[in-house]
Motif scaffolding. Structure first.
Motif, PDB file in Angstrom:
ATOM      1  N   UNK A   1      40.616  31.360  44.800  1.00 36.12           N
ATOM      2  CA  UNK A   1      40.296  31.895  43.478  1.00 36.12           C
ATOM      3  C   UNK A   1      39.492  33.184  43.614  1.00 36.12           C
ATOM      4  N   UNK A   2      39.667  34.060  42.631  1.00 33.04           N
ATOM      5  CA  UNK A   2      38.884  35.298  42.558  1.00 33.04           C
ATOM      6  C   UNK A   2      38.126  35.285  41.236  1.00 33.04           C
ATOM      7  N   UNK A   3      36.821  35.407  41.312  1.00 34.26           N
ATOM      8  CA  UNK A   3      35.962  35.338  40.133  1.00 34.26           C
ATOM      9  C   UNK A   3      35.187  36.636  39.990  1.00 34.26           C
ATOM     10  N   UNK A   4      35.182  37.178  38.784  1.00 37.19           N
ATOM     11  CA  UNK A   4      34.466  38.427  38.535  1.00 37.19           C
ATOM     12  C   UNK A   4      32.958  38.179  38.576  1.00 37.19           C
ATOM     13  N   UNK A   5      32.263  38.974  39.371  1.00 36.44           N
ATOM     14  CA  UNK A   5      30.807  38.895  39.485  1.00 36.44           C
ATOM     15  C   UNK A   5      30.266  40.306  39.310  1.00 36.44           C
TER      16      UNK A   5
ATOM     17  N   UNK B   1      45.234  35.507  44.933  1.00 40.71           N
ATOM     18  CA  UNK B   1      44.199  34.624  44.394  1.00 40.71           C
ATOM     19  C   UNK B   1      44.390  34.445  42.895  1.00 40.71           C
ATOM     20  N   UNK B   2      44.073  33.265  42.414  1.00 42.59           N
ATOM     21  CA  UNK B   2      44.117  32.973  40.984  1.00 42.59           C
ATOM     22  C   UNK B   2      42.872  33.533  40.308  1.00 42.59           C
ATOM     23  N   UNK B   3      43.074  34.149  39.139  1.00 43.42           N
ATOM     24  CA  UNK B   3      41.947  34.669  38.355  1.00 43.42           C
ATOM     25  C   UNK B   3      42.088  34.203  36.914  1.00 43.42           C
TER      26      UNK B   3
END
Length: 373
Positions: free
Chosen positions: A142-146, A172-174
């Motif tokens: 997963x890719x998460x915005x930070x 990656x899933x977002x």
């Protein structure tokens, strides 16, 4: 960059000359028994000097802007000599995915470096034990915005040439784009990248990749699916060409043995039953070359309409290469099972190739779908 038949023949001649000097069964044994510190990318600058690593890179980025018609010429020669290089994984699959990602500066920079032989980029998409098609979204990464960055966490499996890579293009899933998944450019030297490295049956380096990294926004393309799909289609054609080259070499080894092995005072190739088997294999080899050439032309002309030809090539050549290697070992006799006989390496290569980008049943199913069934 369109080329004539004569130009492709010249390319094949030059490629064969280099491949004979730098690769072959002896080189595979050396890599297996005493791998060099630089890994399998040690010949990369040399291949770049010939323009091979940049064949599919746009001329504005230092590449040739060639098509698959030229790529298959080089890959067939590399397949003949069992070359262990990232040409398929990096110069075909990764280059196509990077090129289709638009124009983010980090992606363009990697393409320029690839054309010069300064980088090795590989795609990390598969998460299970089987080939993962482009339309199948990743779930384990997963890719998460930070803030002004993305955090990428998860594990990819069976990543080809990851131990030799300088960068990974990770899917990656977002939550940013429903139904899509991202492509994330990751520095392989990042301390958040961990490798569990190994080798496939034919000696190619592979790895499971554990990720927990933070990358800048410009290193992420929020929908990589179209580029990955084209990358896989080109990869199928390139792999089929590699197998076709190996198949032709396996036949050459077998016919040479039939001419040189003496039994009952005559070469065993004088026996009609063995001549028939060799003739059947020759027909298989010629068919493989023809179907690969057709697939390459089709994908260069219109990739959206090339699926039938591409999947037909994968099914046909995978089966033919395996049969040629198996028959070759049997016609060699007991020596065909030994490490000193090159023919055995082709059996390993054929087995691994059938699983590299989807097994024959996968491609038969895709061929049927593309045919309207």
């Amino acid at each position: 960059m369109a080329t004539t038949t004569e130009e492709r023949l010249e390319l094949a001649t030059a490629a064969r000359r280099l491949c004979r000097e730098r690769f072959g069964a002896a080189a595979v044994r050396r890599l297996r028994d005493d791998p060099p510190p630089a890994g399998e990318a040690e010949t990369w600058p040399e291949l770049a000097g010939l323009g091979w690593t940049g064949l599919l890179v746009d001329p504005s980025l230092g590449g040739s802007g060639a098509g698959m018609a030229e790529v298959v010429v080089v890959l067939a020669e590399l397949g003949r000599v069992l070359a262990v290089t990232p040409m398929l994984a990096s110069a075909v699959v990764a280059v196509t995915a990077l090129s289709a990602a638009g124009a983010p500066e980090p992606f363009r920079a990697r393409l320029e470096e690839l054309a010069r032989g300064e980088s090795v980029v590989v795609v990390a998409h598969t998460e299970g034990d089987e080939f993962q098609p482009a339309e199948q979204a990743p779930t384990a990464v997963t890719a998460t915005r930070v803030d002004d960055a993305w955090r990428v966490v998860g594990t990819k499996r069976w990543v080809p040439f990851a131990p030799a890579a300088t960068h990974l293009l990770v899917t990656a899933t977002t939550n940013a784009n429903e139904g899509a998944f991202a492509g994330v450019l990751v520095d392989a030297a990042d301390r958040g990248v961990g490798l569990v490295a190994g080798r496939s049956l034919d000696g190619h380096p592979i790895a499971h990749v554990d990720l927990d990294v933070v990358v800048p926004i410009e290193h992420v393309v929020e929908d990589i699916r179209p580029g990955l799909d084209l990358a896989h289609q080109r990869g199928f054609v390139a792999l089929a060409a590699t197998m076709a080259g190996g198949q032709r070499r396996a036949l050459e080894l077998t016919t040479t043995h039939l001419r040189e092995r003496i039994q009952f005072g005559v070469p065993i190739g004088a026996f009609q039953a063995l001549q028939h088997r060799a003739a059947d294999l020759h027909c298989e080899v010629e068919r493989s070359d023809a179907i690969v050439a057709r697939a390459a032309r089709s994908i260069d002309q219109d990739a959206t309409k090339a699926r039938r030809a591409v999947h037909a090539a994968m099914v046909t050549v995978a089966r033919s290469y395996l049969r040629t290697a198996e028959e070759g070992i049997q016609l060699h006799g007991g020596i065909g099972m030994t490490d000193e006989a090159e023919i055995g390496f082709h059996l390993k290569a054929a087995r691994v190739a059938q699983l590299t980008l989807g097994d024959p049943s996968h491609h038969r199913d895709r061929f049927a779908t593309a045919s309207g069934y």
